[in-house]
Design a protein around this motif. Structure first.
Motif, short mmCIF file in Angstrom:
data_model
loop_
_atom_site.label_atom_id
_atom_site.label_comp_id
_atom_site.label_asym_id
_atom_site.label_seq_id
_atom_site.Cartn_x
_atom_site.Cartn_y
_atom_site.Cartn_z
N ASP A 72 -12.55 -4.18 -2.24
CA ASP A 72 -12.09 -4.65 -3.54
C ASP A 72 -12.76 -3.86 -4.64
O ASP A 72 -13.99 -3.63 -4.60
CB ASP A 72 -12.41 -6.14 -3.72
CG ASP A 72 -11.85 -6.99 -2.59
OD1 ASP A 72 -10.80 -6.62 -2.05
OD2 ASP A 72 -12.47 -8.02 -2.26
N GLU A 98 0.84 -1.19 0.00
CA GLU A 98 0.00 0.00 0.00
C GLU A 98 0.88 1.25 0.00
O GLU A 98 2.08 1.20 0.32
CB GLU A 98 -0.94 -0.01 1.21
CG GLU A 98 -1.98 -1.12 1.13
CD GLU A 98 -3.12 -0.92 2.11
OE1 GLU A 98 -3.30 0.23 2.58
OE2 GLU A 98 -3.84 -1.89 2.41
N ARG A 152 -8.45 -4.83 -7.55
CA ARG A 152 -7.49 -4.20 -6.64
C ARG A 152 -8.12 -4.17 -5.25
O ARG A 152 -9.32 -3.93 -5.10
CB ARG A 152 -7.17 -2.77 -7.09
CG ARG A 152 -6.45 -2.69 -8.43
CD ARG A 152 -4.95 -2.80 -8.27
NE ARG A 152 -4.40 -1.73 -7.47
CZ ARG A 152 -4.08 -0.52 -7.94
NH1 ARG A 152 -4.30 -0.22 -9.22
NH2 ARG A 152 -3.55 0.40 -7.15
N LEU A 160 -8.76 4.51 -3.87
CA LEU A 160 -8.54 3.28 -4.63
C LEU A 160 -9.35 3.28 -5.92
O LEU A 160 -8.86 2.87 -6.97
CB LEU A 160 -8.90 2.05 -3.78
CG LEU A 160 -8.68 0.70 -4.48
CD1 LEU A 160 -7.21 0.52 -4.86
CD2 LEU A 160 -9.14 -0.45 -3.60
N VAL A 201 -8.02 3.02 -9.93
CA VAL A 201 -8.51 2.05 -10.91
C VAL A 201 -9.13 2.75 -12.12
O VAL A 201 -9.15 2.19 -13.22
CB VAL A 201 -9.53 1.10 -10.24
CG1 VAL A 201 -10.21 0.20 -11.26
CG2 VAL A 201 -8.83 0.26 -9.18
#
Length: 703
Positions: free
Chosen positions: A305, A110, A335, A438, A442
């Motif tokens: 996720d 991370e 991810r 996150l 993506v």
């Protein structure tokens, strides 16, 4: 008698099961995961399903048409270092392959960990050098034998590995995918010297170019096979003893199902067994409601996720990232970060942090009353008023508000000088920001605009937090599907039986090529695909598929010459022609520039096809979701209630809806909470929601 279609997903905190009858009605069930006996958690959900239908467990299982399963056994074994000891055999002079590895020290870490430069080191090799032996042999890139295999050398190497404690064996010789004769003979010698030992040959398991990745993946597979095999055997026998008559299927990282026997051979292909199910489910439901582009967000008890669906297809990756290793196996691209409802909050150096450490299923968050004393995201949600303490898991577990408040006060509020409510809102704000970051990685960092995507929010905690991270991203819609709490399990049950076959057979178009259909012979491409299709089809037929139902998806890994990284590009159906080859290369160039920017492609360098891949699929019997299940009006049901919620630094009233209030077309203005038996949905201030025809809740930001 009715037929049932069942799928289960064993997560780190909860086990989810979905049961669909032949009329399309969906039953959703959750129970706490039992780490020492995962099948126990699944049986617990099936007992609930049987009671709901007024039958006993054996009767329910006897009528199961299809049972599909997702598991974290392989994932956890790798991450926790519980795999079997692997003895690795390589070509002489190449025994340091795994020790040398790739030079990317930040792989799998991370962002905060990557910033700690003083402690940033490469991960330990998958097989220590002490358990790696070299043997005399050599095959060149064209499959020609340059140096014969020294069988006495092999026997000495096997004996040394056995004496050093090797429990299983992996064989990865140089260029073995071009000629597998030496690897096959090494496998025979291992069987002679160590009878009954499990052996994985790279030429049989992963016949593809890339010495390090092939060796790493073969070694990982070898170490996982006995563990996954034993777990699947136990799981299958437990369910069979309870009355299941059909052979269960296992979800693979690539998004399809395999028989347990095939899954054991390809154990490394199951490391993403659970998370990919949610992406498949989102694709399935999205295609029914014209959502072509979807960001899938799964917030469970342990992790968050994220995946993508583009033009109604899950985005795939050529590799599978597990821990700090990148396996050379295709997977649905997912991810993950340690940000779940069980993520632990703490104060470090005066700074409030959340995760990645999780309270897990045992002892769980403080509010579970099972011995957990440290505050988690779930405790914060309860203190803020978003969670109803009497509605968790359909009322089977009553949450303890006072324990949650005490944990937050001791570990967060007092050290920071905040009130308990302010500390709880701080925990929620931080975890929501981490999740939004996150999603940006993506989407935005891959060249996609979040405004072009709908967010699908699922997992036990996703529907509660999506209103926040979805709004921050600027996505036009946040969809909480009816199956949200068991969405990954539903996706597992919506998948096809699949078989993936691939082979590295490099074909090059030289610099300056303009007619790729001439430089990359269509007949050679056709031959490669035909061989892979025949092999994949045989595997599916052996698994019980009807050959007439098998369909194929063909693709190649292709790159500009002299580059390292490849992109996967599909071929159209039908015979391979020169025009089809040129069209494939054109798609590659478009994809390359879409990924790396306009003008980044360099066709003047020529292109190289490195690997051919075929995915064969055969549909598994499954029921279609029932539409129009919801009533058209609330009738005599009393109106929604209300509850005080701490939001934006103050207490405010939120409308509270229950499942019986919902009907197709119902509009809900935020701030509002929808309490379902298995999850909680929050519509934020400045948002509105509508209930769709399948019972899902679609949240929009008000203009």
């Amino acid at each position: 008698m009715p037929s049932y279609y069942v799928a289960s997903d064993i997560g780190g905190t909860f086990t989810d099961t979905v049961v669909i009858d032949d009329n399309g009605r969906v039953g959703r069930y959750k129970s706490s995961t039992v780490p020492d006996n995962p099948a126990e958690g699944v049986l617990g959900t099936l007992v609930d399903a049987a009671e709901e239908r007024g039958v006993d467990l054996a009767e329910l299982l006897a009528d199961v048409e299809t049972f599909a399963h997702g598991t974290t056994i392989a994932t956890n074994a790798l991450l926790e270092g519980r795999t079997k000891k692997v003895g690795l055999i390589q070509t002489r002079g190449f025994g340091d392959t795994l020790t040398t590895m790739r030079g990317f020290k930040g792989t799998g870490l991370e962002e905060e960990e990557i910033k700690r430069f003083r402690t940033l080191v490469k991960q330990p090799p998958a097989v220590p050098r002490s358990l790696t032996e070299e043997v005399t042999e050599r095959v060149d890139y064209a499959g020609r034998v340059v140096c014969p295999l020294d069988e006495d050398d092999v026997r000495r190497a096997v004996a040394r590995l056995r004496d050093a404690g090797a429990e299983v064996f992996a064989v990865s010789l140089l260029w073995s995918f071009a000629n597998d004769a030496h690897e096959r003979r090494v496998g025979e010698i291992v069987a002679e010297e160590v009878p009954g030992a499990s052996v994985t040959l790279s030429s049989a398991f992963l016949p593809r170019i890339g010495e390090y990745e092939r060796t790493l993946t073969t070694a990982v597979n070898a170490g996982l096979r006995p563990l996954l095999g034993a777990s699947l055997d136990s799981f299958e026998s437990t369910l069979a003893a309870a009355g299941l008559r059909t052979g269960p299927l296992l979800m693979q990282s690539g998004g399809g199902l395999a028989t347990f026997a095939e899954a054991e051979k390809r154990a490394a292909a199951a490391v993403m067994s659970g998370p990919v199910g949610g992406v498949v489910a989102s694709q399935y439901l999205g295609s029914r409601d014209q959502h072509r582009n979807i960001v899938t967000t799964d917030m469970g008890g342990t992790s968050f996720d994220v995946g993508l669906v583009l033009d109604e297809r899950p985005v795939m990756s050529n590799t599978t990232l597990i821990g700090r290793d990148r396996l050379a196996l295709p997977s649905v691209a997912v991810r993950a970060i340690g940000a779940g409802a069980g993520s632990i909050a703490s104060v470090r150096g005066g700074v409030l942090t959340v995760g990645p450490e999780s309270a897990g299923a045992r002892p769980g968050p403080a509010c579970y009353g099972r011995g957990g004393e440290r505050p988690t995201v779930a405790d914060a949600d309860l203190v803020l008023g978003y969670l109803n303490p009497d509605n968790f898991l359909g009322g089977r577990l009553t949450l303890d508000v006072e324990r949650a408040r005490a944990a937050i006060e001791e570990h967060i509020a007092r050290p920071t000088g905040l009130t308990v409510e302010q500390a709880a809102e701080g925990i929620k704000t931080i975890v929501d920001a981490r999740m939004a970051d996150l999603v940006r990685q993506v989407t935005v960092e891959q060249g996609y605009d979040p405004a072009d995507f709908a967010v699908f929010a699922y997992g036990g905690a996703g529907p509660l937090h999506a209103f926040s991270y979805g709004a921050e991203l600027g996505c036009p819609q946040i969809v909480v599907p009816l199956t949200a709490s068991v969405h990954s399990a539903f996706g597992i049950g919506s998948s096809d039986l699949t078989m993936v076959e691939e082979l590295s057979k490099p074909l090059q178009a030289p610099p300056g090529t303009t007619d790729y259909g001439d430089a990359l012979p269509p007949d050679e491409i056709e031959t490669a695909f035909t061989e892979l299709q025949d092999k994949a089809a045989r595997g599916l037929v052996e698994a019980g598929a009807d050959r007439e139902t098998v369909t194929f998806t063909r693709s190649v890994e292709i790159r500009f010459r002299a580059q390292i990284h490849v992109l996967t590009v599909s071929f159209d159906d039908g015979p391979i022609t020169a025009e089809g080859v040129n069209a494939m290369v054109a798609r590659f160039i478009d994809s390359y520039e879409g990924r790396f920017g306009k003008g980044s492609a360099f066709p003047e360098a020529g292109v190289e096809i490195t690997t051919f891949r075929v995915v064969a699929a055969s549909p598994v019997p499954r029921a279609e979701l029932e539409t129009g299940r919801l009533p058209q009006g609330v009738g005599s049901v009393a109106g929604p209630g209300s509850r005080r919620v701490f939001s934006d630094g103050e207490w405010t009233d939120a409308a509270v809806y229950r499942a019986e209030h919902l009907h197709e077309g119902l509009r809900i203005d935020g701030l509002a909470i929808v309490e379902l038996p298995d999850t909680t949905v929050v519509i934020g201030s400045g948002q509105e929601a509508v209930v769709d025809r399948l019972g899902g809740i679609v949240i929009h930001n008000r203009p």
